[in-house]
Design a protein around this motif. Structure first.
Motif, PDB file in Angstrom:
ATOM      1  N   CYS A  28       9.570 -36.419  18.058  1.00  0.00           N
ATOM      2  CA  CYS A  28       8.419 -35.507  17.016  1.00  0.00           C
ATOM      3  C   CYS A  28       9.616 -34.161  17.971  1.00  0.00           C
ATOM      4  O   CYS A  28      10.043 -33.889  16.498  1.00  0.00           O
ATOM      5  CB  CYS A  28       7.452 -35.191  17.629  1.00  0.00           C
ATOM      6  SG  CYS A  28       7.191 -34.746  19.297  1.00  0.00           S
ATOM      7  N   TRP A  29      10.621 -34.203  18.764  1.00  0.00           N
ATOM      8  CA  TRP A  29      11.816 -32.707  18.974  1.00  0.00           C
ATOM      9  C   TRP A  29      12.244 -32.952  17.990  1.00  0.00           C
ATOM     10  O   TRP A  29      13.304 -31.310  17.853  1.00  0.00           O
ATOM     11  CB  TRP A  29      12.224 -33.300  20.765  1.00  0.00           C
ATOM     12  CG  TRP A  29      11.136 -32.868  21.483  1.00  0.00           C
ATOM     13  CD1 TRP A  29      11.117 -32.668  22.505  1.00  0.00           C
ATOM     14  CD2 TRP A  29      11.386 -31.381  21.332  1.00  0.00           C
ATOM     15  NE1 TRP A  29      10.355 -32.060  23.211  1.00  0.00           N
ATOM     16  CE2 TRP A  29      10.633 -31.412  22.754  1.00  0.00           C
ATOM     17  CE3 TRP A  29      11.520 -29.808  21.056  1.00  0.00           C
ATOM     18  CZ2 TRP A  29       9.972 -30.583  23.658  1.00  0.00           C
ATOM     19  CZ3 TRP A  29      10.673 -28.873  21.525  1.00  0.00           C
ATOM     20  CH2 TRP A  29       9.972 -29.059  22.851  1.00  0.00           C
ATOM     21  N   ASP A  30      12.892 -34.427  16.956  1.00  0.00           N
ATOM     22  CA  ASP A  30      13.736 -34.615  15.833  1.00  0.00           C
ATOM     23  C   ASP A  30      13.845 -33.088  15.018  1.00  0.00           C
ATOM     24  O   ASP A  30      14.404 -32.358  14.602  1.00  0.00           O
ATOM     25  CB  ASP A  30      14.329 -35.700  16.554  1.00  0.00           C
ATOM     26  CG  ASP A  30      15.019 -36.545  16.191  1.00  0.00           C
ATOM     27  OD1 ASP A  30      15.899 -35.998  17.240  1.00  0.00           O
ATOM     28  OD2 ASP A  30      14.961 -37.373  16.396  1.00  0.00           O
ATOM     29  N   GLY A  44      22.999 -32.240  19.825  1.00  0.00           N
ATOM     30  CA  GLY A  44      22.188 -32.469  19.354  1.00  0.00           C
ATOM     31  C   GLY A  44      22.455 -33.780  18.677  1.00  0.00           C
ATOM     32  O   GLY A  44      21.456 -35.268  18.246  1.00  0.00           O
ATOM     33  N   SER A  45      23.626 -34.313  19.266  1.00  0.00           N
ATOM     34  CA  SER A  45      24.031 -35.912  18.290  1.00  0.00           C
ATOM     35  C   SER A  45      22.913 -36.865  19.619  1.00  0.00           C
ATOM     36  O   SER A  45      22.758 -36.865  20.359  1.00  0.00           O
ATOM     37  CB  SER A  45      25.478 -35.850  18.670  1.00  0.00           C
ATOM     38  OG  SER A  45      25.271 -36.758  20.131  1.00  0.00           O
ATOM     39  N   SER A  46      23.086 -38.187  19.414  1.00  0.00           N
ATOM     40  CA  SER A  46      22.066 -38.854  19.398  1.00  0.00           C
ATOM     41  C   SER A  46      23.268 -39.513  20.604  1.00  0.00           C
ATOM     42  O   SER A  46      23.438 -40.706  21.251  1.00  0.00           O
ATOM     43  CB  SER A  46      21.878 -40.110  18.504  1.00  0.00           C
ATOM     44  OG  SER A  46      22.723 -40.184  17.575  1.00  0.00           O
ATOM     45  N   LYS A  47      25.089 -39.704  20.300  1.00  0.00           N
ATOM     46  CA  LYS A  47      25.440 -40.016  21.511  1.00  0.00           C
ATOM     47  C   LYS A  47      25.580 -40.025  22.935  1.00  0.00           C
ATOM     48  O   LYS A  47      25.285 -38.613  23.365  1.00  0.00           O
ATOM     49  CB  LYS A  47      27.510 -40.343  21.255  1.00  0.00           C
ATOM     50  CG  LYS A  47      28.356 -41.293  21.392  1.00  0.00           C
ATOM     51  CD  LYS A  47      29.254 -40.590  20.724  1.00  0.00           C
ATOM     52  CE  LYS A  47      30.105 -39.511  20.318  1.00  0.00           C
ATOM     53  NZ  LYS A  47      31.399 -39.230  20.273  1.00  0.00           N
ATOM     54  N   LYS A  91      18.867 -36.284  23.636  1.00  0.00           N
ATOM     55  CA  LYS A  91      18.031 -37.107  23.340  1.00  0.00           C
ATOM     56  C   LYS A  91      18.029 -37.996  24.853  1.00  0.00           C
ATOM     57  O   LYS A  91      17.550 -38.591  25.139  1.00  0.00           O
ATOM     58  CB  LYS A  91      18.893 -37.706  22.303  1.00  0.00           C
ATOM     59  CG  LYS A  91      17.836 -37.066  21.268  1.00  0.00           C
ATOM     60  CD  LYS A  91      18.373 -37.979  19.821  1.00  0.00           C
ATOM     61  CE  LYS A  91      18.286 -37.100  18.569  1.00  0.00           C
ATOM     62  NZ  LYS A  91      19.250 -37.193  17.889  1.00  0.00           N
ATOM     63  N   ASN A  92      19.165 -37.826  25.018  1.00  0.00           N
ATOM     64  CA  ASN A  92      19.647 -38.823  25.981  1.00  0.00           C
ATOM     65  C   ASN A  92      19.464 -38.665  27.598  1.00  0.00           C
ATOM     66  O   ASN A  92      18.772 -39.877  28.008  1.00  0.00           O
ATOM     67  CB  ASN A  92      21.483 -38.688  26.990  1.00  0.00           C
ATOM     68  CG  ASN A  92      21.928 -40.035  27.427  1.00  0.00           C
ATOM     69  OD1 ASN A  92      21.457 -41.092  27.290  1.00  0.00           O
ATOM     70  ND2 ASN A  92      23.347 -39.538  28.165  1.00  0.00           N
ATOM     71  N   ALA A  93      19.211 -37.352  27.646  1.00  0.00           N
ATOM     72  CA  ALA A  93      18.014 -36.843  28.789  1.00  0.00           C
ATOM     73  C   ALA A  93      16.981 -37.130  28.752  1.00  0.00           C
ATOM     74  O   ALA A  93      16.430 -38.058  29.384  1.00  0.00           O
ATOM     75  CB  ALA A  93      18.506 -35.529  28.718  1.00  0.00           C
ATOM     76  N   LEU A  94      16.021 -37.402  26.920  1.00  0.00           N
ATOM     77  CA  LEU A  94      14.492 -37.490  26.940  1.00  0.00           C
ATOM     78  C   LEU A  94      14.339 -38.891  27.407  1.00  0.00           C
ATOM     79  O   LEU A  94      13.270 -39.729  27.954  1.00  0.00           O
ATOM     80  CB  LEU A  94      14.191 -37.213  25.618  1.00  0.00           C
ATOM     81  CG  LEU A  94      13.357 -35.661  25.653  1.00  0.00           C
ATOM     82  CD1 LEU A  94      13.424 -35.853  23.656  1.00  0.00           C
ATOM     83  CD2 LEU A  94      12.495 -35.532  26.346  1.00  0.00           C
ATOM     84  N   ASN A  95      15.065 -39.840  27.022  1.00  0.00           N
ATOM     85  CA  ASN A  95      15.859 -41.079  27.086  1.00  0.00           C
ATOM     86  C   ASN A  95      15.385 -41.479  28.991  1.00  0.00           C
ATOM     87  O   ASN A  95      14.785 -42.700  29.471  1.00  0.00           O
ATOM     88  CB  ASN A  95      16.881 -41.943  27.224  1.00  0.00           C
ATOM     89  CG  ASN A  95      17.182 -42.081  25.614  1.00  0.00           C
ATOM     90  OD1 ASN A  95      16.403 -41.779  25.123  1.00  0.00           O
ATOM     91  ND2 ASN A  95      18.269 -42.583  25.087  1.00  0.00           N
ATOM     92  N   PHE A  96      15.850 -40.544  29.537  1.00  0.00           N
ATOM     93  CA  PHE A  96      15.129 -40.544  31.873  1.00  0.00           C
ATOM     94  C   PHE A  96      13.873 -40.264  31.739  1.00  0.00           C
ATOM     95  O   PHE A  96      13.224 -40.354  32.490  1.00  0.00           O
ATOM     96  CB  PHE A  96      16.018 -40.624  32.168  1.00  0.00           C
ATOM     97  CG  PHE A  96      18.002 -41.298  32.093  1.00  0.00           C
ATOM     98  CD1 PHE A  96      17.661 -42.266  32.864  1.00  0.00           C
ATOM     99  CD2 PHE A  96      18.871 -40.156  31.141  1.00  0.00           C
ATOM    100  CE1 PHE A  96      19.246 -42.275  32.855  1.00  0.00           C
ATOM    101  CE2 PHE A  96      20.057 -41.270  30.899  1.00  0.00           C
ATOM    102  CZ  PHE A  96      19.951 -41.804  32.265  1.00  0.00           C
TER     103      PHE A  96
END
Ligand SMILES: Nc1ncnc2c1ncn2[C@@H]1O[C@H](COP(=O)(O)OP(=O)(O)OP(=O)(O)O)[C@@H](O)[C@H]1O
Ligand SMILES: [Mg+2]
Lengths: 222, 346
Positions: B64-66, B118-121, B173-178
């Motif tokens: 949803c953050w996207d 904002g990138s997904s890398k 995004k990377n941070a949200l994975n954690f």
């Protein structure tokens, strides 16, 4: 050598306007020694400044060495002062920061001469004027007569054809005044044209001719 | 005054001393002011000081953050969203930034902007302390964070040890994975006035998707003009500008006094028929040697002080800035007065 036709010069604007010269006509021949006399404020220094290319004028014609001087062209005036004319102004105008040697060497600085040539020329005039023992002194360590001689040395070191002097004896006692007077006579004898503004009758008497100035015009009636 | 038989002309000592003193103070003020701005950023932990905290729970829509961030970016400039990673050893923070909010002092590379945050890398900006852990591959630099290879886009930090030297900032995004979506967040805005609006937008976006709890403290109501006038930053800036003005004025005065003392010299140059460029050369020789000497003297003193004092930390930029303020202005005056002389009637 010098011819002036109807030269006008004023200072200031509107109410403060002073008409220093109001149509000066004169001519001075090569090798002449001329004195300019007149009351204070009559326009003598102004006239001398114009002859020396140190001041522009409003209208009229100034012919130097057969060429009409473009008085609005500052660059041309600079070249005139640089090469042809040596000037001694009323209050010496020696550079306080420079010693006698460097003051006298100033006109030669950008002539492209070698250091040795400059030294030779400077020492020659200093000896001629009898102040070679003061080379290292600064202007404020000199007497009035010595300052005057340094100013003359600076005016003649570049070997100009024309020498202008404004009240060269005005600040000197009678004896020193006479010495300075002799210096100018000698310069004239060596072929230079000399114009001296003076109040001093004695100085005027050694000149070939006297030009009287009254209220900004040459007064022919004297 | 005479030294070794040579006259030191009037005004030279004045120019020298004043340029030494002015450059000394100016370099100090400029570098202290720059330092203070950095200290402020560090003290507030890379926040502006009016940031706000909130917590999301019971949300199941991981992506949803996207959607929300796209909408928020369209509506607002200059805001940032942070999420802290639960790391017991290192302070690691995820960031999404739109526009510009707080930029830490960088040692190399760039800090996050809208594209990189904002990138997904997976990307990181590393604190200086972790620079030694960088792995180079294919001409790029990577940092291994719990088995995730993150590209290093910049190194931040300060010369002396500080909090940010031990921090890692990571793309959002990377941070949200954690952390997962149900965690604590902080949002920040450049302009205090936007705080409520951004908060309200986030709040409304989560309606019906989960629980959102937002802290009520921090910023309250609009700033009055008076409180703005006496706020810390405004006073700092005013003092800084006043100091600059006074240094500029003294440079101007000293240069004028110096010129005054050289009237007989100028007159002599005129009498001898010096050309314009020759006059410029003569002045440059006299003025620049002395003012430059004074400047260097001041600089040497400040560098010695900087070595012994923690507060003073001079950078090249500080020196260039103060150089422009002192000698730059002096030069302008000299050139203007020369040109005026050239065009006025002799
Ligand atoms: N730079 C100037 N600005 C305004 N007026 C000037 C300037 N120079 C000269 N004058 C005026 O021009 C007139 C002529 O001045 P000038 O200096 O030529 O007189 P002078 O004959 O040399 O006098 P003195 O014998 O006292 O030296 C005077 O009325 C003077 O006030
Ligand atoms: Mg006069």
């Amino acid at each position: 050598m010098i011819e002036m036709k109807n030269v006008y010069k004023s200072f200031g604007k509107n109410n403060g306007r002073v008409e220093a010269l109001r149509g000066v006509n004169l001519s001075i021949a090569d090798g002449e020694m001329v004195s300019i006399m007149g009351k204070s404020g009559s326009g003598k220094s102004t006239l001398l400044n114009i002859i020396g290319g140190m001041m522009s004028f409003d209208s009229g014609e100034y012919i130097y060495d057969g060429k009409s001087i473009d008085y609005k062209n500052h660059k041309k005036l600079v070249e005139l002062r640089r090469n042809d004319i040596g000037v001694v102004v009323q209050y010496f105008a020696l550079a306080e920061d420079l010693n006698v040697y460097n003051n006298v060497a100033l006109p030669l600085k950008y002539k492209g001469y070698s250091g040795r040539k400059v030294k030779k020329l400077v020492m020659e005039v200093l000896e001629e004027l009898g102040i070679s023992d003061k080379v290292k002194a600064y202007p404020n360590e000199l007497s009035g007569g010595q300052k005057q001689r340094v100013a003359i040395a600076r005016a003649i070191v570049k070997q100009p054809k024309l020498i202008l002097a404004d009240e060269p004896t005005g600040a000197l006692d009678a004896a020193t005044g006479e010495e300075v007077q002799r210096i100018f006579k000698k310069l004239n004898d060596s072929g230079k044209t000399v114009i001296i503004v003076t109040h001093d009758e004695k100085v005027a008497s050694i000149c070939d001719r006297i030009i009287h100035i009254k209220d900004g015009v040459v007064d022919n009636e004297v | 005054m005479k030294i070794a038989g040579k006259r030191i002309p009037k005004g030279n000592a004045l120019v020298f001393i004043s340029f030494a003193a002015i450059s000394l103070c100016l370099i100090m003020v400029i570098s202290l002011s720059r330092q203070e701005k950095i200290n402020n950023i560090i003290r507030k932990g890379l926040f502006t000081g009016h940031e706000k905290w909130f917590e999301i729970s019971e949300c199941e829509d991981e992506s949803c953050w996207d959607r929300i961030l796209t909408g928020l970016t369209e509506k607002h400039d200059d805001f940032a969203l942070y999420v802290d990673l639960p790391d017991p050893e290192i302070s690691v923070r995820g960031i999404y930034v739109s526009g510009e909010v707080v930029i830490p002092p960088m040692i190399s590379g760039k800090y996050f902007d809208e594209t990189s945050s904002g990138s997904s890398k997976p990307t990181v900006v590393l604190g200086k302390e972790y620079e030694s852990n960088i792995i180079s591959r294919d001409g790029k630099k990577y940092y291994d964070y719990h088995e995730t290879q993150c590209e290093v886009i910049g190194i931040m930090g300060t010369q002396k040890d500080s909090r940010i030297n031990h921090m890692i900032v990571m793309d959002f995004k990377n941070a949200l994975n954690f952390t997962g979506i149900n965690t604590d967040y902080t949002y920040d805005v450049k302009d205090k006035e936007d705080l409520a609006d951004v908060g309200q937008y986030i709040n409304e976006s989560f309606q019906g998707m989960g629980q959102l709890f937002m802290s009520q403290n921090s910023y309250s109501g609009a700033t009055t003009f008076v409180s703005f006038l006496f706020s810390e930053e405004v006073i700092m800036d005013t003092v800084y500008i006043m100091m600059l003005i006074s240094f500029v004025v003294s440079t101007v005065l000293v240069t004028f006094i110096w010129l005054r003392n050289r009237e007989t010299l100028f007159k002599s140059w005129d009498l001898c028929g010096f050309r314009f460029l020759e006059k410029v050369n003569e002045i440059a020789k006299r003025y620049y040697i002395i003012s430059f000497g004074g400047f260097i003297f001041g600089l040497i003193i400040i560098l010695c002080l900087g070595n012994n004092m923690d507060a003073v930390n001079v950078s090249v930029i500080d020196v260039i800035q103060s150089f422009a303020f002192t000698i730059g202005i002096g030069t302008t005056i000299l050139v203007c007065s020369l040109i005026r002389r050239l065009f006025s009637k002799i």
